[in-house]
Design an enzyme around this catalytic site. Structure first.
Site, PDB file in Angstrom:
ATOM      1  N   ASP A   1     -17.750   5.507 -11.976  1.00 36.79           N
ATOM      2  CA  ASP A   1     -18.748   4.664 -11.328  1.00 36.79           C
ATOM      3  C   ASP A   1     -18.267   3.205 -11.379  1.00 36.79           C
ATOM      4  O   ASP A   1     -17.280   2.877 -12.059  1.00 36.79           O
ATOM      5  CB  ASP A   1     -20.081   4.822 -12.070  1.00 36.79           C
TER       6      ASP A   1
ATOM      7  N   GLU B   1     -15.781  -0.112  -7.372  1.00 36.22           N
ATOM      8  CA  GLU B   1     -15.506  -0.717  -6.067  1.00 36.22           C
ATOM      9  C   GLU B   1     -14.363  -1.756  -6.113  1.00 36.22           C
ATOM     10  O   GLU B   1     -13.673  -1.864  -5.086  1.00 36.22           O
ATOM     11  CB  GLU B   1     -16.788  -1.364  -5.505  1.00 36.22           C
TER      12      GLU B   1
ATOM     13  N   ASP C   1     -26.276   4.604  -4.632  1.00 37.34           N
ATOM     14  CA  ASP C   1     -27.632   4.330  -5.115  1.00 37.34           C
ATOM     15  C   ASP C   1     -28.624   4.278  -3.952  1.00 37.34           C
ATOM     16  O   ASP C   1     -28.995   3.200  -3.463  1.00 37.34           O
ATOM     17  CB  ASP C   1     -27.661   3.019  -5.897  1.00 37.34           C
TER      18      ASP C   1
END
Length: 818
Positions: A426, A429, A502
């Site tokens: 997670d 990015e 999300d």
């Protein structure tokens, strides 16, 4: 290109150079302004094997024949190409059987058996035509560039003609209309909590799209890792453009003519998913966060007591010691190895989260190792890249460095020894609190080719999960790991599954879930799913149940929710919804052998698992705007209920005959049908001629040792092929052909129906018999012949008008006769 292969440019003498220079106090007089510059008239060309180089005297374009259907285009503004390297395309396999260069008065034409690349001499426009001379894709203007004075290099641009009614699909997980015509997008991996419809960019950058011009499909893969942009007739209806803030203008033209052909050929460049462990295809339960241990164990106990199947439980960041990766919070989890074993003994795999941010802490062994070995990213002036994420002040490994990837993969040793079965990456990015992400001046090793974060940003998450997957694969030895990533670039499917990030608990996000997963599948990333129920916000029981129903038919099926929401398990909304959720999760487990077979077709052949209607029937113009029907594999069509209170919907079925999965009602394709779907149902249709394998309901994968396999055989008056795949389910033995791939051929008429079986592979399953049910027979059968021998059996229709027959798993042909 070697020095000897470079196109020679005319030498300029000092005298000639000085003719255009004024010797005045201002030395910049005579410099050309910074502006967009376009390719000019082609002046020369040369061929080196399957590479063709065309030059206007200053810039050079490479036309590389990759295969009969794939041609790569590269442009070097000053005729110096960058190193030929790609994280998306690890190795190009050249398969073109025959190619040539033909020159006419107006054009140079590079031809294969299938496609022609046409380079106009005067304007340096590049176009692509099929072997019938139909123009499929053509430049609107010559490729162009602009010097980047701040960073060096160039902004690079390509503008194509966009014809009336041309449609565009792909680009990964964009949360917008399925047909991207009239829209503009940006690729820059971004942490977008509670994203909205049409918000852009999101978590992934997949610069690949499919164009559909009239009835012919083609693909454009713009393999550029910088911030890239795509405009599909947004600024001007007659233009489609793609451009980047750095790097090379490098793209692949991928010919169809069918959309399926384009996706398969894209997979030949970027790879396919490895076969997942079978348990990874079951139902998974996640929350931010399940802790302490007693909470996790109670969760597992409740699943088993309520007999709701589940294969994996997830631990979010609170399982760590102060959010330090590769550690355990001993207050919450005093003996993680024992806990993980107890969960495994009860049929649950444990998946834990790992983020890239490593806490700056001299007493933290991971930080110490990374610091001592100089594995963390640095900024341009050699300061460490530091940013705040969950642990506080952190530094970040440079996953573009192969040495760092190897180190990172080895860090999972402790988690693997504890018994952890999967890893969830997670925040990659990469996400940084406050600033959003890394500054542009962060340096990356980039597998020896060097680059700033402008170049490495979009591949950072992909290289992190690559390191994770490679490390786990080595540590698990011959067992398949499950990896999940939030961020990625084209080719990420070689290392990981993905989820859409999300999302929000709303009916609109349920619609977006369908669109995003179908679009990801079309973009090369079939192993995808969404946070069932929405990550943030509060779904009611109806919304959660309808989302579970869609989740049955997403390749990755996981419920997940934020810590500030009410708990969200299948039983959280009362007994009525609990029973409905159990019913559909059980359906997922019944269909696991079909789902697993669809994964095999993706892995081996590059077929997307989720297929929109436009892919199935691209000649029909109206299908370009259909968004709610798709098939899982090629045999089961789904049209989920996406609105509150809805109990029926209009469903379009592609040409052919289809059967209602629940009632076995026969419907003809090529038209719309109204299908009833109360809350305990959803529109599911099965293609005539299909052979659908089913397992008995299990609480987790491999709970039951199978003594037979069930097959539902749907009558067809025309011949239909089906495939069924099986192997060990958790090893890499399939890479050595230790698997069984079975082909079934069904055909019937007014008085008979036959099914033939063909098998290949070296895997031998334990069961010996098939339980076969024929559905939709137009006659009352009285005879059964198996491999030429008539069987003495009494045949009866059951309540759903099925005829049931037992047969040995190795039969060659079964005939059911009037």
């Amino acid at each position: 290109m070697d020095e000897k292969d470079k196109i020679s440019l005319p030498e300029i003498t000092i005298e000639q150079l000085e003719e255009g220079v004024q010797h005045v106090n201002n030395p910049i007089v005579g410099l050309k302004p910074i502006e967009k510059r376009y390719l000019q008239q082609v002046k020369e060309y040369k061929q080196v094997d399957n590479d063709f180089f065309f030059s206007d005297g200053e810039s050079t374009v490479e036309v590389k024949v990759v295969s009969d259907e794939i041609i790569r285009i590269r442009m070097a503004p000053q005729s110096t190409f960058l190193e030929d390297f790609s994280y998306a395309v690890p190795k190009i396999t050249y398969t073109a059987s025959l190619f040539s260069l033909k020159e006419t008065e107006l054009d140079y034409i590079v031809e294969t058996n299938t496609v022609s690349c046409i380079i106009s001499k005067k304007e340096f426009l590049i176009s692509f035509a099929d072997n019938q001379q139909n123009m499929i894709n053509e430049d609107f203007s010559a490729m162009h560039w602009e010097e980047n004075v701040d960073y060096g290099g160039y902004y690079v641009y390509c503008t194509k003609k966009s014809h009336k009614d041309e449609a565009y699909f792909g680009l990964g997980d964009k949360p917008t209309k399925f047909n991207m015509r009239g829209r503009r997008f940006q690729n820059w991996n971004t942490d977008t909590y509670s994203f909205a419809r049409d918000q852009d960019p999101l978590y992934r950058s997949i610069p690949f799209y499919i164009g559909l011009k009239e009835s012919t499909a083609y693909g454009i893969f713009f393999d550029n890792t910088y911030k890239t942009y795509f405009d599909f007739g947004h600024e001007e209806e007659s233009k489609t453009s793609f451009w980047a803030e750095g790097g090379e203008l490098q793209y692949y033209y991928i010919h169809g003519p069918h959309m399926m052909d384009v996706v398969k050929r894209y997979h030949t460049l970027t790879g396919t998913h490895p076969m997942p462990p079978l348990w990874a295809l079951g139902y998974h339960q996640c929350r931010w966060s399940y802790y302490p241990e007693s909470k996790v164990m109670k969760l597992a106990q409740t699943f088993r007591e309520k007999k709701i199947p589940c294969d994996a439980l997830y631990l979010d960041i609170d399982y760590m010691d102060g959010y330090r990766c590769f550690t355990w919070n001993k207050k919450y989890f005093p003996d993680p190895k024992r806990m993980v074993k107890e969960l495994a003994d009860n049929g649950f795999r444990t998946v834990v989260i790992i983020d890239p941010g490593i806490k700056v802490d001299e007493n933290y062994w991971v930080y110490k190792e990374g610091k001592d070995n100089k594995y963390f990213c640095r900024r341009s002036d050699d300061y460490f890249m530091e940013g705040h994420v969950w642990p506080g002040r952190c530094q970040f490994p440079d996953f573009t460095n192969p040495e760092v990837r190897k180190w990172w993969g080895g860090l999972f040793k402790g988690l693997v020894e504890t018994g952890v079965a999967g890893i969830w990456n997670d925040m990659n990015e990469p996400a940084v609190f406050g600033s959003g992400t890394f500054p542009d001046d962060v340096r990356h090793q980039y597998d020896g080719l060097r680059g700033s974060h402008r170049k490495a940003h979009n591949v950072y998450g992909m290289q992190m999960v690559r390191a994770t997957y490679d490390g786990l694969k080595k540590l698990y030895k011959n067992k398949r790991p499950l990896t999940i990533t939030r961020a990625g670039y084209a080719g990420v499917q070689r290392y990981s599954s993905v989820w859409t990030g999300d999302n929000l608990a709303s009916w609109d996000h349920l619609k977006l879930a369908l669109l995003q997963c179908t679009r990801l599948s079309l973009s090369g990333v079939s192993f995808c799913g969404t946070d069932i129920g929405g990550f943030t916000g509060e779904p009611d029981g109806e919304l959660f149940t309808r989302w579970i129903q869609l989740g049955v038919f997403t390749p990755f099926m996981r419920a997940h929710s934020a810590g500030d929401t009410r708990e969200r398990e299948p039983w959280s909304f009362g007994e009525t919804y609990e029973a409905l959720n159990r019913k559909f999760i059980e359906l997922r487990y019944k269909l696991l052998p079909y789902i697993y077979s669809a994964f095999w077709e993706n892995h081996k052949f590059g077929f997307p698992i989720l297929r929109p209607i436009v892919m199935i029937e691209q000649d029909k113009e109206g299908n370009r705007f259909r968004e709610e029907e798709f098939t899982f594999g090629d045999k089961i069509l789904i049209s989920p209920i996406l609105n509150p209170g809805q109990t029926s919907k209009v469903v379009y079925l592609p040409p052919g005959t289809w059967y209602d999965y629940w009632t076995h009602e026969k419907r003809e394709g090529g038209e719309e049908h109204v299908i009833q779907a109360e809350l305990d149902s959803m529109p599911i249709c099965v293609k005539a001629g299909s052979v659908i394998p089913e397992w008995p309901v299990m609480q987790y994968v491999n709970e039951i040792d199978l003594d037979e396999i069930k097959f539902q055989v749907y009558f067809s008056s025309y011949e239909v092929n089906s495939f069924y795949y099986e192997d060990h389910g958790d090893t890499f033995a399939y890479e050595q052909d230790i698997y069984t791939e079975k082909k079934f051929v069904v055909k019937g008429d007014a008085s008979s129906c036959s099914i033939r079986q063909f098998s290949e592979g070296l895997y031998t399953p334990r069961y010996e018999t098939y339980d076969i049910k024929f559905i939709g027979l137009p006659f009352l059968p009285t005879r059964v012949i198996i491999d030429g021998r008539e069987q003495k059996v009494e045949l009866e229709f059951d309540a759903l008008k099925r005829v049931r027959i037992k047969a040995n798993k190795n039969f060659k042909e079964i005939q059911v006769l009037i």
